[in-house]
Design a protein around this motif. Structure first.
Motif, PDB file in Angstrom:
ATOM      1  N   VAL A  20       0.694  -1.315   0.185  1.00  0.00           N
ATOM      2  CA  VAL A  20       0.266  -0.167   0.381  1.00  0.00           C
ATOM      3  C   VAL A  20       0.409   1.431  -0.431  1.00  0.00           C
ATOM      4  CG1 VAL A  20      -1.676   1.348   1.407  1.00  0.00           C
ATOM      5  CG2 VAL A  20      -2.455  -1.253   1.057  1.00  0.00           C
ATOM      6  N   ARG A  21       1.807   0.930   0.758  1.00  0.00           N
ATOM      7  CA  ARG A  21       2.662   2.156   0.487  1.00  0.00           C
ATOM      8  C   ARG A  21       3.525   2.305  -0.320  1.00  0.00           C
ATOM      9  NH1 ARG A  21       6.042   0.116   5.531  1.00  0.00           N
ATOM     10  NH2 ARG A  21       3.694  -0.375   7.106  1.00  0.00           N
ATOM     11  N   ILE A  22       3.628   1.501  -1.401  1.00  0.00           N
ATOM     12  CA  ILE A  22       4.114   1.810  -2.276  1.00  0.00           C
ATOM     13  C   ILE A  22       3.311   2.283  -3.107  1.00  0.00           C
ATOM     14  CG2 ILE A  22       5.233   0.116  -4.807  1.00  0.00           C
ATOM     15  CD1 ILE A  22       7.783   0.647  -2.387  1.00  0.00           C
ATOM     16  N   ARG A  23       2.160   1.316  -3.087  1.00  0.00           N
ATOM     17  CA  ARG A  23       0.907   2.550  -4.356  1.00  0.00           C
ATOM     18  C   ARG A  23       0.581   3.441  -3.872  1.00  0.00           C
ATOM     19  NH1 ARG A  23      -0.155   2.559  -9.142  1.00  0.00           N
ATOM     20  NH2 ARG A  23      -2.589   3.136  -9.297  1.00  0.00           N
ATOM     21  N   VAL A  24       1.097   4.419  -2.429  1.00  0.00           N
ATOM     22  CA  VAL A  24       0.272   5.170  -2.741  1.00  0.00           C
ATOM     23  C   VAL A  24       1.467   6.504  -2.978  1.00  0.00           C
ATOM     24  CG1 VAL A  24       1.248   7.201  -0.938  1.00  0.00           C
ATOM     25  CG2 VAL A  24      -0.649   5.542  -0.851  1.00  0.00           C
ATOM     26  N   LEU A  25       3.013   6.370  -2.931  1.00  0.00           N
ATOM     27  CA  LEU A  25       3.897   6.428  -3.224  1.00  0.00           C
ATOM     28  C   LEU A  25       4.066   7.073  -4.970  1.00  0.00           C
ATOM     29  CD1 LEU A  25       6.809   5.832  -1.468  1.00  0.00           C
ATOM     30  CD2 LEU A  25       5.749   7.527  -1.118  1.00  0.00           C
ATOM     31  N   GLU A  26       3.157   5.362  -5.655  1.00  0.00           N
ATOM     32  CA  GLU A  26       3.355   5.735  -7.256  1.00  0.00           C
ATOM     33  C   GLU A  26       1.962   6.861  -7.442  1.00  0.00           C
ATOM     34  OE1 GLU A  26       4.108   1.089  -8.388  1.00  0.00           O
ATOM     35  OE2 GLU A  26       2.891   1.799  -7.855  1.00  0.00           O
ATOM     36  N   LEU A  27       1.199   6.633  -6.881  1.00  0.00           N
ATOM     37  CA  LEU A  27       0.371   7.857  -7.337  1.00  0.00           C
ATOM     38  C   LEU A  27       0.133   9.460  -6.725  1.00  0.00           C
ATOM     39  CD1 LEU A  27      -2.707   5.573  -6.084  1.00  0.00           C
ATOM     40  CD2 LEU A  27      -1.699   6.154  -7.731  1.00  0.00           C
ATOM     41  N   GLY A  77       9.567  14.991  -1.513  1.00  0.00           N
ATOM     42  CA  GLY A  77      10.555  16.041  -2.828  1.00  0.00           C
ATOM     43  C   GLY A  77      11.237  14.234  -3.931  1.00  0.00           C
ATOM     44  N   GLY A  78      11.847  14.898  -5.024  1.00  0.00           N
ATOM     45  CA  GLY A  78      11.961  14.206  -6.372  1.00  0.00           C
ATOM     46  C   GLY A  78      12.915  13.244  -6.132  1.00  0.00           C
ATOM     47  N   ASP A  79      13.698  12.745  -5.074  1.00  0.00           N
ATOM     48  CA  ASP A  79      14.233  11.457  -5.046  1.00  0.00           C
ATOM     49  C   ASP A  79      12.984  10.450  -4.985  1.00  0.00           C
ATOM     50  OD1 ASP A  79      17.017  13.177  -5.437  1.00  0.00           O
ATOM     51  OD2 ASP A  79      17.017  13.688  -3.500  1.00  0.00           O
ATOM     52  N   VAL A  80      12.330  10.487  -4.377  1.00  0.00           N
ATOM     53  CA  VAL A  80      11.415   9.111  -3.557  1.00  0.00           C
ATOM     54  C   VAL A  80      10.585   8.546  -5.990  1.00  0.00           C
ATOM     55  CG1 VAL A  80       9.176   8.218  -3.333  1.00  0.00           C
ATOM     56  CG2 VAL A  80      10.940  10.023  -1.393  1.00  0.00           C
ATOM     57  N   ALA A  81      10.160   9.932  -6.454  1.00  0.00           N
ATOM     58  CA  ALA A  81      10.355   9.844  -7.537  1.00  0.00           C
ATOM     59  C   ALA A  81      11.487   8.989  -8.314  1.00  0.00           C
ATOM     60  CB  ALA A  81       9.113  10.558  -8.401  1.00  0.00           C
ATOM     61  N   GLU A  82      12.556   9.309  -8.035  1.00  0.00           N
ATOM     62  CA  GLU A  82      13.647   8.607  -8.781  1.00  0.00           C
ATOM     63  C   GLU A  82      13.782   7.499  -8.447  1.00  0.00           C
ATOM     64  OE1 GLU A  82      16.141   7.517 -11.332  1.00  0.00           O
ATOM     65  OE2 GLU A  82      15.106   9.295 -11.594  1.00  0.00           O
ATOM     66  N   LEU A  83      13.692   6.795  -6.642  1.00  0.00           N
ATOM     67  CA  LEU A  83      13.576   6.039  -6.352  1.00  0.00           C
ATOM     68  C   LEU A  83      12.706   5.282  -6.469  1.00  0.00           C
ATOM     69  CD1 LEU A  83      15.366   4.055  -4.570  1.00  0.00           C
ATOM     70  CD2 LEU A  83      13.371   4.625  -3.453  1.00  0.00           C
ATOM     71  N   LEU A  84      11.644   5.346  -7.050  1.00  0.00           N
ATOM     72  CA  LEU A  84      10.272   4.462  -7.720  1.00  0.00           C
ATOM     73  C   LEU A  84      11.109   3.967  -9.646  1.00  0.00           C
ATOM     74  CD1 LEU A  84       7.468   5.813  -5.955  1.00  0.00           C
ATOM     75  CD2 LEU A  84       8.374   3.468  -5.942  1.00  0.00           C
ATOM     76  N   ARG A  85      10.817   5.075  -9.988  1.00  0.00           N
ATOM     77  CA  ARG A  85      11.246   4.888 -11.195  1.00  0.00           C
ATOM     78  C   ARG A  85      13.212   3.598 -11.539  1.00  0.00           C
ATOM     79  NH1 ARG A  85       9.880  10.050 -11.897  1.00  0.00           N
ATOM     80  NH2 ARG A  85      12.118  10.760 -11.610  1.00  0.00           N
TER      81      ARG A  85
END
Length: 148
Positions: A20-27, A77-85
């Motif tokens: 669920v946490r991963i899905r939230v971060l993706e959204l 921050g944008g680093d989280v989005a980069e981590l998911l990519r």
């Protein structure tokens, strides 16, 4: 006493270790999202989503902003989005390697040897079982009593 860097990283990844946490971060990668939209997209009980958002908020990875009666969440921050990519790229490479391995296995897979057919077993009869034990000593006959 300061926590070693490897332990801090382990705790960080542990915090991410819930679907669920991963899905939230993706959204949240595309900008702030109201809680009601997160609920609609994730299909989870409100109390469960609230718990997972609290974990992300306490870790500092997301922030919440109240606009009237609406609460929106956003990445801190944008680093989280980069981590998911980066995670997506890594998983893509791993799965591609597994796909290639599977294709190779299928190409080199030799057919299994044919198993000889087993003769069918005759149906069970209602006759008493036949003993395969060797015959024992003779049983003496008992004379019948005379009636008279």
């Amino acid at each position: 006493m300061q926590v070693p860097l490897y332990q801090a990283k382990a705790e960080f990844f542990r915090m991410l270790g819930h679907p669920v946490r991963i899905r939230v971060l993706e959204l949240l990668q595309h900008g702030p999202v109201p809680v009601r939209d997160l609920l609609a997209d994730i299909d989870i009980e409100p109390s469960s989503l609230s718990q997972q958002l609290a974990v992300l908020r306490r870790s500092g990875i997301v922030v919440s902003v109240r606009e009237g009666s609406t609460v929106r969440y956003a990445l801190a921050g944008g680093d989280v989005a980069e981590l998911l990519r980066a995670a997506r790229r890594i998983l893509t490479e791993l799965l591609a390697g597994q796909s290639e391995l599977l294709a190779e296995l299928r190409q080199t897979d030799t057919p299994a040897p044919q198993v000889a057919s087993v003769p069918s077993v005759p149906p069970v009869s209602s006759a008493p079982p036949v003993s395969s034990a060797p015959p024992g000593p003779p049983v003496p006959s008992v004379p019948r009593s005379r009636q008279g």
